[in-house]
Design a protein around this motif. Structure first.
Motif, mmCIF file in Angstrom:
data_model
loop_
_atom_site.group_PDB
_atom_site.id
_atom_site.type_symbol
_atom_site.label_atom_id
_atom_site.label_comp_id
_atom_site.label_asym_id
_atom_site.label_seq_id
_atom_site.Cartn_x
_atom_site.Cartn_y
_atom_site.Cartn_z
ATOM 1 N N CYS A 1 0.839 -1.204 0.000
ATOM 2 C CA CYS A 1 0.000 0.000 0.000
ATOM 3 C C CYS A 1 0.874 1.254 0.000
ATOM 4 N N GLU B 1 3.400 2.001 2.689
ATOM 5 C CA GLU B 1 4.520 1.089 2.831
ATOM 6 C C GLU B 1 5.574 1.417 1.774
ATOM 7 N N CYS C 1 -1.817 -2.205 -3.163
ATOM 8 C CA CYS C 1 -2.403 -2.932 -2.023
ATOM 9 C C CYS C 1 -2.903 -4.336 -2.383
ATOM 10 N N GLN D 1 -3.343 -6.675 0.622
ATOM 11 C CA GLN D 1 -4.487 -6.287 1.451
ATOM 12 C C GLN D 1 -5.805 -6.685 0.794
ATOM 13 N N ARG D 2 -5.921 -6.450 -0.497
ATOM 14 C CA ARG D 2 -7.160 -6.784 -1.210
ATOM 15 C C ARG D 2 -7.357 -8.301 -1.288
ATOM 16 N N VAL E 1 -6.206 -10.620 0.925
ATOM 17 C CA VAL E 1 -6.592 -11.095 2.255
ATOM 18 C C VAL E 1 -8.041 -10.723 2.568
ATOM 19 N N ALA E 2 -8.500 -9.584 2.041
ATOM 20 C CA ALA E 2 -9.868 -9.118 2.304
ATOM 21 C C ALA E 2 -10.926 -10.027 1.685
ATOM 22 N N THR F 1 1.739 -9.280 9.627
ATOM 23 C CA THR F 1 1.492 -7.886 9.234
ATOM 24 C C THR F 1 0.458 -7.792 8.122
ATOM 25 N N GLN F 2 0.561 -8.697 7.136
ATOM 26 C CA GLN F 2 -0.323 -8.622 5.968
ATOM 27 C C GLN F 2 -1.625 -9.404 6.156
ATOM 28 N N GLY F 3 -1.697 -10.272 7.178
ATOM 29 C CA GLY F 3 -2.948 -10.967 7.456
ATOM 30 C C GLY F 3 -3.101 -12.322 6.798
#
Length: 612
Positions: free
Chosen positions: A78, A81, A87, A90-91, A93-94, A141-143
């Motif tokens: 992201c 970072e 990202c 993040q997307r 993991v979401a 950190t990233q999930g």
């Protein structure tokens, strides 16, 4: 004669991710976002209910800091970072927010990463600990929920024989660290399919308790590194296979792992949503084992000679009326060839995917793994529903086990009057379901020979397995290196330079790219070389090679000496690969073998410190 029963029309329905029949593990190639046109695939193109496990490929290993490394920070991280923007982590993991039953993993390694750095890290306790600590930090950190280890491969491709033991040490320490968390972080692995690679680098019984799941890359048994046509992922061996080729099929790989004690409920069998392709020497000879010394034409999306994604294949068959789909009665999988450009591709369709998934179900295996989600017909452009191959596999797993396991015969005769049956691809392809019969074993005579592909600027990693070797020894062209202030065979100093800054390498098919102020080595796809004038991997005939080494690897199993005495360059898959001699023996070019150092002229090579 191995014959398929009349194919039954299979209706594919939309089903949730919790497949009652087993795991559906899908690898996602993060670089697919950069593919052109209809081939571009991003996180938002993933149906979160399609697979039970999603694996983000790939992260790498820094050979400077020895930490796990984000390979494309601009895409993966992201804006807050370092080097980040899109990202993608993040997307990705979401997606679990939409489907809480989904397992989200990240993979480290892959074909492009090679083995050399992993070998160095695994044999050094301090570097191992650095890698493990950074891996746990990235996961948390990233999930992500765990790591898929994809070192390709211990003890080969620049590795050393000690990798086999060091790999156990690395994974034992990873497992111990992962188990400190509640719930424990997951640890899975992408495992090779080829017997020689398994034997050289993997102590299977000791690995079994360390992995939660065992992802077998049951594909890349054959490809353009062979000088003859064969199938990418045959369920059973072909009746003319001999030598190492008798081991190169899904059934043998599965049975081989089970013979070491791998629990069936841990094993996940890989399915290929792509094909391996050649250019036929002569279109009059267009069957199995036909002479083919060049990779097939690259497709429009993956753009790698010798490889076509499932989406590229189905579009090609719809658009090119010179193509013919062939069902050889000695194979469960189809191939096609086209007279327009002499291409020949062995691939999997709905029928063969269904059969392999049923094989996994009836064997009692944990499920199937797909390489990759982004090369299925995801738009869809060929079928009425998206992701036809993956949905076909899910359907096969959901049906109850019936105990019918394919019994691969040792050989099947061709009679003098029978030819392989051929069918033309329909303009609107319809998925179907095969139920093959199992013929009685017979004994004909074999003939013919046998690893996977390197990767391009935007790579498509999978598995490769060199095996048998032969002999040819042309001299490499070694012109004077580029006029630079650093040795172009070593990583450049990227301190203070923007991500994406590139440097030429001493070898024409490689280049360096700066990521997070570290030089990362990249390898161009077969048939391409690094073009310093355009900062891209360009076709060979478009590139000035006067200031780099052109290793002539048109003929596989050609060998060259390496600057280090204990290494040599081996040509296969159309590219040079650095191999290391065992136990500080040295490469002898006249003998084409690793020899006792007292019998080798070392005047033109460097003796490494660890061999003194």
């Amino acid at each position: 004669m191995l014959l398929l029963l009349p194919l039954l029309l299979l209706g594919i329905s939309c089903v949730g991710a919790e497949t009652a029949g087993g795991k559906v593990v899908c690898y996602f190639s993060s670089w697919a976002v950069w593919r052109p046109g209809d081939g571009s695939f991003d996180v938002e193109d993933i149906d979160p209910f399609l697979c039970t496990t999603l694996i983000f490929g790939f992260t790498g290993l820094s050979n400077v800091t020895w930490t796990i490394e984000v390979l494309d920070p601009w895409n993966e991280l992201c804006p807050e970072e370092p080097g980040g923007n899109n990202c993608a982590f993040q997307r990705f993991v979401a997606l679990k927010e939409t489907n809480p039953d989904l397992t989200i993993m990240v993979a480290v390694g892959g074909w492009r990463e090679g083995s050399t750095d992993y070998s160095e890290m695994a044999r050094d306790p301090e570097k191992r600990q650095t890698f493990i600590n950074s891996t746990v930090d990235l996961i948390l950190t990233q999930g992500f929920e765990g790591l898929d280890m994809d070192w390709e491969y211990p003890a080969s491709r620049g590795g050393i024989p000690e990798d086999k033991e060091n790999y156990i040490t690395l994974l034992t320490e990873l497992r111990e660290e992962f188990d400190k968390y509640d719930p424990p972080l997951k640890l899975t692995s992408a495992m090779p399919a080829g017997k020689p690679t398994i034997d050289d680098g993997y102590d299977i019984p000791r690995l079994i308790p360390l992995f939660d799941k065992w992802h077998v890359m049951a594909y890349d048994y054959h490809g353009a590194w062979d000088n003859y046509t064969h199938h990418n992922a045959p369920l059973c061996g072909y009746y003319l296979d001999h030598g190492q080729d008798i081991y190169f099929n899904v059934k043998f790989t599965t049975d081989y792992y089970i013979s070491f004690g791998v629990p069936k409920d841990k094993m996940v069998i890989g399915l290929a949503a792509y094909g391996r392709c050649w250019t036929l020497d002569d279109t009059e000879d267009h069957g199995m084992l036909a002479d083919a010394y060049e990779p097939g034409t690259a497709g429009p999306y993956i753009r790698i000679p010798g490889t076509m994604g499932g989406n590229e294949i189905c579009e090609r068959l719809l658009e090119d009326d010179t193509c013919e789909v062939v069902h050889d009665p000695n194979l469960f999988e189809p191939y096609f060839w086209c007279s327009s450009d002499k291409i020949w591709c062995g691939y999997d369709d709905q029928d063969s995917i269904y059969l392999k998934a049923r094989f996994a179900k009836n064997m009692g295996l944990a499920g199937v793994m797909i390489w990759t989600i982004d090369t299925d017909d995801f738009k869809p452009l060929c079928y009425t529903e998206s992701f036809q191959l993956i949905k076909t596999a899910k359907k096969a797993l959901e049906e109850p086990a019936d105990g019918e396991i394919v019994d691969c015969p040792p050989f099947v005769y061709y009679t003098t009057t029978e030819e392989p049956t051929t069918t033309e691809e329909p303009t609107t392809p319809v998925p179907t379901t095969p139920e093959p019969t199992t013929p009685e074993p017979t004994t004909p005579e074999p003939t013919t020979p046998e690893p996977t592909t390197p990767e391009p600027t935007t790579p498509s990693p999978t598995t490769t397995e060199p095996t048998t070797q032969k002999t040819t020894t042309p001299k490499p062209t070694t012109p004077s290196g580029p006029s630079t202030t650093w040795d172009p065979s070593t990583a450049p100093d990227c301190t203070g330079l923007e991500d994406g800054t590139t440097f030429a390498h001493a070898d024409c098919n490689k280049y360096w790219v700066c990521i997070n102020e570290h030089g990362v080595l990249e390898v161009c796809a077969p048939g391409t070389l690094w073009d310093v004038t355009q900062d891209i991997c360009n076709w060979e005939d478009e590139v000035d090679t006067s200031n780099c080494n052109v290793w002539d690897c048109m003929v596989d199993n050609t060998y060259y000496p390496h600057p280090d005495c204990d290494k040599y360059v081996w040509c296969w898959a159309g590219s040079p690969h650095i191999e290391t001699c065992a136990d500080c023996t040295f490469w002898s070019q006249p003998d084409l073998d690793c020899m006792d150092p007292t019998n080798v002229d070392t005047s033109d090579c460097t003796i490494p410190d660890y061999c003194h």
